[in-house]
Scaffold this active site. Structure first.
Site, PDB file in Angstrom:
ATOM      1  N   GLU A 100     -60.218 -28.940  34.771  1.00  0.00           N
ATOM      2  CA  GLU A 100     -60.543 -30.369  34.747  1.00  0.00           C
ATOM      3  C   GLU A 100     -61.145 -30.779  36.088  1.00  0.00           C
ATOM      4  OE1 GLU A 100     -61.319 -32.974  33.553  1.00  0.00           O
ATOM      5  OE2 GLU A 100     -59.853 -34.000  32.330  1.00  0.00           O
ATOM      6  N   ASP A 101     -61.836 -31.912  36.083  1.00  0.00           N
ATOM      7  CA  ASP A 101     -62.387 -32.424  37.342  1.00  0.00           C
ATOM      8  C   ASP A 101     -61.334 -33.179  38.149  1.00  0.00           C
ATOM      9  OD1 ASP A 101     -62.264 -34.480  35.463  1.00  0.00           O
ATOM     10  OD2 ASP A 101     -64.272 -35.255  35.857  1.00  0.00           O
ATOM     11  N   ASP A 104     -56.007 -38.273  36.901  1.00  0.00           N
ATOM     12  CA  ASP A 104     -55.882 -39.650  37.387  1.00  0.00           C
ATOM     13  C   ASP A 104     -54.591 -40.216  36.785  1.00  0.00           C
ATOM     14  OD1 ASP A 104     -56.534 -42.208  38.285  1.00  0.00           O
ATOM     15  OD2 ASP A 104     -58.112 -42.550  36.842  1.00  0.00           O
ATOM     16  N   PHE A 154     -62.414 -44.437  43.580  1.00  0.00           N
ATOM     17  CA  PHE A 154     -63.214 -43.961  42.462  1.00  0.00           C
ATOM     18  C   PHE A 154     -64.298 -43.067  43.049  1.00  0.00           C
ATOM     19  CE2 PHE A 154     -66.527 -43.892  39.300  1.00  0.00           C
ATOM     20  CZ  PHE A 154     -65.781 -43.639  38.151  1.00  0.00           C
ATOM     21  N   ARG A 167     -73.488 -37.049  38.668  1.00  0.00           N
ATOM     22  CA  ARG A 167     -72.866 -35.740  38.403  1.00  0.00           C
ATOM     23  C   ARG A 167     -73.568 -34.625  39.175  1.00  0.00           C
ATOM     24  NH1 ARG A 167     -69.431 -36.476  33.981  1.00  0.00           N
ATOM     25  NH2 ARG A 167     -70.187 -37.860  32.356  1.00  0.00           N
TER      26      ARG A 167
END
Ligand code: IMP
Length: 179
Positions: A100-101, A104, A154, A167
């Protein structure tokens, strides 16, 4: 709220990211030895990380790609995860490594881990996230492997997007204007 490219500040440079990936790969090569791994990349955000990470993994490995979604457009999670495409092969008896990136709230990770546990009896299931944003966690999910902890920012770049953009950056950045 809008994020403009020119106002981005660097949080992690390309070099820091690549060094961290080498460290993670070393740990994984040690853990899995020569056992086969099914690497599951969560699109779209984890694509850069997954591609770079698997290049340094030495065990026999297959890559799978699934697509989940929790953000609409903007910087706040909708809190509802849905599977855009979660077609996976038979994972029974396999070593599954989810890539996963960012974790959160942890809702995406929980959704995916529940899906895998409910549908398969894997040999092992490990969760690897490049970033860990603990401060917004609403689940008890902790990644087995993570690259960096971040505070309540963010972030964009290196796969992570704002409304589909950024991205393609080689680094991870943030804007002071984004909450
Ligand atoms: P969670 O379900 O709240 O843990 O969020 C996971 C997903 O939200 C990630 O896979 C990202 O796609 C997205 N996300 C969470 N935080 C950020 C951020 O700071 N920048 C970009 N995307 C984010």
């Amino acid at each position: 709220m809008e994020i403009k490219g020119e106002e981005l500040k660097v949080l992690f440079t390309e070099e820091q990211i690549q060094n961290k990936i080498s460290e993670l790969a070393e740990e994984m090569n040690e853990f899995y030895k020569n056992e086969e791994v099914i690497a599951v990349c969560v699109l779209k955000g984890a694509v850069m990380f997954a591609v770079d990470l698997v290049k340094s993994l030495k065990m026999p490995l297959k890559m799978e790609f699934i697509r989940l979604s929790s953000y609409g457009s903007g910087t706040v999670s909708t809190g509802k995860v849905h599977a855009v495409d979660i077609s996976l092969p038979d994972l029974n008896g396999k070593n599954v490594l989810i890539i996963e990136d960012i974790v959160d709230t942890g809702l995406t990770a929980k959704f995916l881990l529940d899906f895998i546990n409910n549908n398969f009896k894997t040999k092992s299931t490990k969760f690897c996230s490049l970033l860990d944003k603990k401060v917004s966690r609403v689940t008890d999910i902790e990644p087995d492997y993570y690259g960096f902890h971040i505070d309540d920012k963010f972030v964009v770049g290196y796969g992570l997007d704002y409304d589909g953009y950024f991205r393609n950056l080689r680094y991870i950045g943030y804007s002071d204007k984004a909450i």
